[in-house]
Design a protein around this motif. Structure first.
Motif, short mmCIF file in Angstrom:
data_model
loop_
_atom_site.label_atom_id
_atom_site.label_comp_id
_atom_site.label_asym_id
_atom_site.label_seq_id
_atom_site.Cartn_x
_atom_site.Cartn_y
_atom_site.Cartn_z
N ALA A 287 12.51 -10.66 -82.49
CA ALA A 287 12.48 -10.06 -83.82
C ALA A 287 12.33 -11.19 -84.83
CB ALA A 287 13.77 -9.28 -84.08
N THR A 288 11.36 -11.06 -85.72
CA THR A 288 11.10 -12.08 -86.72
C THR A 288 11.53 -11.58 -88.09
OG1 THR A 288 9.21 -12.87 -85.44
CG2 THR A 288 9.31 -13.54 -87.74
N ILE A 289 12.29 -12.40 -88.79
CA ILE A 289 12.73 -12.06 -90.14
C ILE A 289 11.78 -12.73 -91.13
CG2 ILE A 289 14.56 -12.30 -91.84
CD1 ILE A 289 16.56 -12.00 -89.60
N PRO A 290 11.03 -11.91 -91.88
CA PRO A 290 10.05 -12.46 -92.83
C PRO A 290 10.69 -13.37 -93.87
CG PRO A 290 9.76 -10.09 -92.56
CD PRO A 290 11.05 -10.46 -91.89
N GLY A 291 10.01 -14.45 -94.16
CA GLY A 291 10.43 -15.36 -95.21
C GLY A 291 11.59 -16.27 -94.86
N ALA A 292 12.17 -16.12 -93.69
CA ALA A 292 13.34 -16.92 -93.31
C ALA A 292 12.93 -18.13 -92.47
CB ALA A 292 14.34 -16.07 -92.54
#
Length: 110
Positions: A84-89
């Motif tokens: 799972a990728t957290i955008p902008g982090a």
């Protein structure tokens, strides 16, 4: 190229320092790393020759440079790993995007 790397590092550190300056954030970070160092890493090192055989979610920031998802692929059974990728982090997910971390945890535990 070195100048760009310094700019990225300065931006990452600034983001981290902004987040960790929030009330309670530094204590949370300290407790998370204490758990990692005292419990999780020793357990992982003890079984490092094994593979992950249960459904597992690895959460990374979109701009992560340390804990890249590909580090986990050779230790998982096919289909057991979800990234799972957290955008902008970047690396400090709980400080940078606590809302997204909580959303992922709730979905995972539902």
């Amino acid at each position: 190229r070195l100048f760009r790397a310094r700019e990225r590092l300065a931006k990452a550190l600034g983001s981290y320092l902004d987040r960790v300056a929030q009330p309670g954030s530094a204590a949370m970070t300290r407790h998370l790393y204490a758990t990692l160092l005292r419990r999780e890493l020793p357990a992982a090192w003890a079984t490092r020759r094994g593979t992950v055989e249960v459904p597992t979610t690895v959460v990374v920031g979109e701009h992560e440079t340390i804990a890249r998802p590909e580090l986990f692929w050779d230790r998982t059974e096919p289909g057991a790993l979800r990234v799972a990728t957290i955008p902008g982090a970047r690396h400090w997910l709980a400080e940078e995007r606590p809302d997204a971390v909580i959303t992922l945890l709730r979905a995972q535990l539902a």
